[in-house]
Design a protein around this motif. Structure first.
Motif, mmCIF file in Angstrom:
data_model
loop_
_atom_site.group_PDB
_atom_site.id
_atom_site.type_symbol
_atom_site.label_atom_id
_atom_site.label_comp_id
_atom_site.label_asym_id
_atom_site.label_seq_id
_atom_site.Cartn_x
_atom_site.Cartn_y
_atom_site.Cartn_z
ATOM 1 N N SER A 15 53.118 39.927 30.243
ATOM 2 C CA SER A 15 51.794 39.785 29.629
ATOM 3 C C SER A 15 51.095 38.550 29.780
ATOM 4 O O SER A 15 50.355 37.750 30.087
ATOM 5 C CB SER A 15 51.222 40.229 28.731
ATOM 6 O OG SER A 15 51.321 42.171 28.467
ATOM 7 N N ALA A 16 51.573 37.852 28.912
ATOM 8 C CA ALA A 16 51.788 35.662 28.892
ATOM 9 C C ALA A 16 51.984 35.353 29.726
ATOM 10 O O ALA A 16 51.182 34.680 30.423
ATOM 11 C CB ALA A 16 52.508 36.019 27.556
ATOM 12 N N ALA A 17 52.615 35.508 31.112
ATOM 13 C CA ALA A 17 52.950 34.859 31.920
ATOM 14 C C ALA A 17 52.054 34.984 33.333
ATOM 15 O O ALA A 17 52.215 35.115 34.247
ATOM 16 C CB ALA A 17 54.431 34.981 32.422
ATOM 17 N N LEU A 18 51.158 36.502 32.877
ATOM 18 C CA LEU A 18 50.382 37.198 33.835
ATOM 19 C C LEU A 18 49.556 36.132 34.893
ATOM 20 O O LEU A 18 48.720 35.335 34.404
ATOM 21 C CB LEU A 18 49.814 38.054 33.171
ATOM 22 C CG LEU A 18 49.657 39.728 34.381
ATOM 23 C CD1 LEU A 18 51.197 39.960 34.583
ATOM 24 C CD2 LEU A 18 49.067 40.298 33.606
ATOM 25 N N CYS A 19 49.377 37.246 35.850
ATOM 26 C CA CYS A 19 49.150 35.747 36.745
ATOM 27 C C CYS A 19 48.025 37.215 38.066
ATOM 28 O O CYS A 19 49.241 38.136 38.388
ATOM 29 C CB CYS A 19 50.172 34.653 38.563
ATOM 30 S SG CYS A 19 48.130 34.619 39.297
ATOM 31 N N VAL A 20 47.117 37.065 37.314
ATOM 32 C CA VAL A 20 46.744 38.642 38.074
ATOM 33 C C VAL A 20 45.912 38.877 39.214
ATOM 34 O O VAL A 20 44.639 37.858 39.416
ATOM 35 C CB VAL A 20 45.506 39.396 37.184
ATOM 36 C CG1 VAL A 20 46.390 39.653 35.041
ATOM 37 C CG2 VAL A 20 44.374 38.598 36.044
ATOM 38 N N PRO A 333 38.089 35.727 36.236
ATOM 39 C CA PRO A 333 37.269 36.676 35.865
ATOM 40 C C PRO A 333 37.327 36.861 34.535
ATOM 41 O O PRO A 333 36.850 37.065 33.849
ATOM 42 C CB PRO A 333 37.162 38.066 36.822
ATOM 43 C CG PRO A 333 37.261 37.179 38.265
ATOM 44 C CD PRO A 333 38.445 35.433 37.870
ATOM 45 N N PHE A 334 38.669 37.025 34.495
ATOM 46 C CA PHE A 334 39.548 36.988 32.849
ATOM 47 C C PHE A 334 39.600 35.214 32.012
ATOM 48 O O PHE A 334 39.635 35.632 30.718
ATOM 49 C CB PHE A 334 41.075 37.153 33.136
ATOM 50 C CG PHE A 334 41.058 38.381 34.109
ATOM 51 C CD1 PHE A 334 41.160 39.557 33.153
ATOM 52 C CD2 PHE A 334 41.744 38.423 34.817
ATOM 53 C CE1 PHE A 334 41.431 40.843 34.250
ATOM 54 C CE2 PHE A 334 41.815 39.133 35.687
ATOM 55 C CZ PHE A 334 41.404 40.956 35.741
ATOM 56 N N VAL A 335 39.031 34.174 32.473
ATOM 57 C CA VAL A 335 38.979 32.731 31.739
ATOM 58 C C VAL A 335 37.735 33.041 30.872
ATOM 59 O O VAL A 335 36.584 32.877 31.593
ATOM 60 C CB VAL A 335 39.506 32.461 32.739
ATOM 61 C CG1 VAL A 335 38.919 30.359 31.643
ATOM 62 C CG2 VAL A 335 40.721 32.597 33.515
ATOM 63 N N ASP A 355 37.740 39.349 27.149
ATOM 64 C CA ASP A 355 37.861 40.497 26.171
ATOM 65 C C ASP A 355 38.844 40.483 27.718
ATOM 66 O O ASP A 355 39.169 42.288 27.142
ATOM 67 C CB ASP A 355 36.348 41.083 26.185
ATOM 68 C CG ASP A 355 36.285 40.559 25.177
ATOM 69 O OD1 ASP A 355 36.713 40.405 24.073
ATOM 70 O OD2 ASP A 355 35.110 40.461 24.578
ATOM 71 N N ALA A 356 38.395 40.306 29.358
ATOM 72 C CA ALA A 356 38.501 41.410 30.157
ATOM 73 C C ALA A 356 40.047 41.665 30.414
ATOM 74 O O ALA A 356 41.090 42.574 30.374
ATOM 75 C CB ALA A 356 38.156 41.039 31.809
ATOM 76 N N TYR A 357 40.377 39.950 29.918
ATOM 77 C CA TYR A 357 41.727 39.984 29.801
ATOM 78 C C TYR A 357 43.109 41.012 28.990
ATOM 79 O O TYR A 357 43.857 41.327 28.784
ATOM 80 C CB TYR A 357 42.337 38.447 29.983
ATOM 81 C CG TYR A 357 43.735 38.023 29.648
ATOM 82 C CD1 TYR A 357 44.590 37.781 30.691
ATOM 83 C CD2 TYR A 357 44.578 38.271 29.029
ATOM 84 C CE1 TYR A 357 45.902 37.906 31.390
ATOM 85 C CE2 TYR A 357 45.974 37.655 28.876
ATOM 86 C CZ TYR A 357 46.451 37.383 30.514
ATOM 87 O OH TYR A 357 47.753 38.017 30.446
#
Length: 468
Positions: A15-20, A333-335, A355-357
Motif C-alpha cells: 500500500s505504501a508503494a502503491l501507484c493506483v 485525486p488521492f493527494v 481520505d480517499a487513499y
C-alpha cells in the motif's frame, strides 16, 4: 499470530508503494478543489457524489473542460446556437447546444438527448479524451476508449462494473486536468488557463500541486524500464486479542516490532524479470525470503524450501500494464497536498494523502486478508492517522522514496485466533541504486526447485511457505 503479522506487513508495504489507478470513494477533497475553479457545482446537501451523473450534467462538465462555458452561454443567449432536444432544460441547454454545434455530442434520437439518463463510464471517458484533443477513429475507437484512457494514466473505467457515480466523474475529471493534451505542449489545466477563460487566481493552488506531481513523475520515469533499490520497512505494534468465545480483550498487550529489508530489482524488458532478497523479522524470529520472476515461472526460496510455480496470465498483465501505461495523473485525486523544499539541484517533495487513499488502503487490506483466508472486514475497522510520502530528487532523477503512517485495525482472525486489535506506526524507505534499461538481474540455478502442488496455496505453495 505470526501468519497474521506477516500478511499485514506485506500488505502495508504494498500500500505504501502503491501507484493506483483504481477507484476509491469518496473523493470529497477533489470535488472541493474542482468547485474552487468552477468545474463542479454543489448543492445545499454537498456534491451528491453517491449519485449517478446524468448525460446533461456530463455535458455541462465537458463544456467547462473545453473552457467554453461563457462562450456557450453567450452564443445561446444571442440565438446563434440552439438546442434541438426537447428533453433538455434551460440550465443545460447552452451546454448541449454548444457541444452539438461543435460536433462533440449527439442525441439518442433526433429530438431527445437523453438528458436525464445516467451517463456511463465509457461515455464520459470518451468525452474526456475529446477534451484532451484526441479524436474518435483516429486515436481511439468506442470499443478501446477505456483502455486507451488507461494508457494515458487515467482511471481504468472498464473496472467500474457498477453504477458510474459522480464520485467517479470527479476522480476522472481531476486526473484529466493534470494530463497532457494530445499535442504534448500543455496539460489540460494549463491549457484552460493559457488559452481559455478559466480564472487563474482560483486555479493557482491546484496548478502548483499538479506541477509538483508532474515533477515527481518526470523524475520517476526511468523506473518504468527498470529499478534496483534497497528497501527498509519498520513497524511497531501494540497487539491485543479477544479470545474465541470472549467479548472483551484479555487485558494483555503484546508489543511487537516488525521489520523487512533487502534488495529489489525489476527489469521491464520484452518479458519482465524480478528478483527480491528480503529479510523479515517478526515475533523475535528472522526469516530470509528470496523471490524471482523469470520467463513463465515464479521461484521462491526460504529456509530449506525452494519452490516454483507458473505465473499465469494475471501477473503478466499486471506487470505489462505497469510498464506500458504512463504514470499520468492517476494518483492525483488521492493527494491532499504536495510541498517542495529545494537546495541546489536537490529537492524533497512531501505528498500528504487524503481520505480517499485511506479508503483505498482499507479495500486492499481487506482483499489481501480475504485472499489469505483471514476472515472479517479489516477495511471497515481501520483508522489511518495520516499517510505521508517523501520523494528525494537530485539532478532531475528520483533517488529515494520514504513513507510513514500510523493506524489502528480490528480484524477477526477466525476461530483459531479470535479478534486481533492492533495499533501501529510504520515507516518505509526505498533508496534507488539505479534505474532504466541499465538494470540487470542475475539468476541462480533453478533446477532443484520443486514445482508447486495444488497451486499457490497447496502443500508446497508459495503463499503457504511465505506466510506460515
Amino acid at each position: 499470530m505470526k501468519r497474521f503479522l506477516t500478511i499485514l506487513l506485506a500488505t502495508l508495504a504494498l500500500s505504501a508503494a502503491l501507484c493506483v489507478s483504481a477507484s476509491a470513494s469518496s473523493f470529497d477533497g477533489a470535488a472541493r478543489e474542482l468547485s474552487t475553479i468552477g468545474m463542479l457545482k454543489g448543492t445545499a446537501d454537498g456534491f451528491d457524489l453517491d449519485k449517478a451523473p446524468t448525460r446533461a450534467q456530463a455535458a455541462i462538465m465537458l463544456v467547462r473542460l473545453y473552457g467554453a462555458e461563457e462562450r456557450a452561454q453567450g452564443l445561446y443567449s444571442s440565438g446563434r446556437i440552439t438546442c434541438p432536444f426537447a428533453d433538455v432544460n434551460e440550465t443545460a441547454a447552452p451546454y448541449v447546444a454548444w457541444l452539438v454545434d461543435e460536433g462533440l455530442a449527439n442525441g439518442i434520437t433526433e429530438t431527445s438527448f437523453g438528458a436525464a439518463e445516467p451517463c456511463t463510464a465509457k461515455a464520459y471517458t470518451i468525452f474526456l479524451l475529446r477534451a484532451l484533443g484526441y479524436q474518435d477513429k483516429e486515436d481511439f475507437t468506442t470499443a478501446n476508449a477505456q483502455e486507451f484512457a488507461q494508457s494515458l494514466g487515467l482511471l481504468d473505467t472498464s473496472a467500474l462494473t457498477g453504477t458510474f457515480l459522480r464520485d467517479d466523474l470527479v476522480a476522472l475529471t481531476y486526473q484529466a486536468l493534470g494530463t497532457d493534451m494530445k499535442d504534448g505542449k500543455m496539460y489540460l489545466l494549463e491549457h484552460l488557463i493559457e488559452d481559455c477563460e478559466l480564472d487563474v487566481s482560483g486555479a493557482r493552488t491546484l496548478t502548483k500541486k499538479i506541477e509538483y506531481y508532474r515533477d515527481i513523475n518526470s523524475a520517476s520515469s526511468a523506473l518504468r524500464e527498470g529499478v534496483s533499490a534497497k528497501i527498509n520497512l519498520n513497524m511497531e505494534m501494540d497487539v491485543s486479542r479477544i479470545a474465541p468465545g470472549d467479548t472483551q480483550p484479555s487485558g494483555e498487550i503484546e508489543r511487537v516490532a516488525l521489520a523487512c529489508g533487502g534488495d529489489v530489482k525489476l527489469a521491464m524488458k520484452r518479458y519482465p524479470e524480478m528478483a527480491l532478497d528480503l529479510t523479515m523479522k517478526a515475533d523475535g524470529q528472522e526469516e530470509n525470503v528470496k523471490l524471482w520472476l523469470k520467463g513463465d515461472w515464479v521461484y521462491a526460496q526460504t529456509g530449506e524450501a525452494s519452490v516454483k510455480m507458473e505465473t499465469g496470465e494475471e501477473i503478466w498483465k499486471l506487470l505489462e500494464d505497469s510498464a506500458q501505461k504512463e504514470a499520468g495523473a492517476s494518483l492525483l485525486p488521492f493527494v491532499a497536498d504536495i510541498s517542495k523544499q529545494a537546495s541546489g539541484d536537490e529537492a524533497v517533495y512531501t505528498m500528504d494523502m487524503n481520505d480517499a487513499y485511506e479508503s483505498l488502503v482499507k479495500d486492499i487490506t481487506a482483499q489481501v486478508l480475504e485472499a489469505n483466508h483471514v476472515s472479517g472486514s479489516a477495511g471497515g475497522e481501520m483508522d489511518m492517522k495520516g499517510f505521508t510520502i517523501r520523494y528525494t530528487v537530485k539532478g532531475g532523477t528520483l533517488k529515494s522514496v520514504s513513507a510513514d503512517t500510523a493506524l489502528s485495525m480490528k480484524i477477526d482472525g477466525g476461530e483459531a485466533e479470535g479478534t486481533v486489535m492492533a495499533g501501529m506506526s510504520m515507516d518505509m524507505k526505498m533508496d534507488i541504486l539505479s534505474s532504466g534499461s541499465a538494470v540487470k538481474i542475475s539468476f541462480p540455478d533453478f533446477s532443484d526447485f520443486e514445482e508447486v502442488i495444488g497451486g499457490a496455496d497447496g502443500p508446497t505453495g508459495i503463499s503457504g511457505i511465505l506466510a506460515s
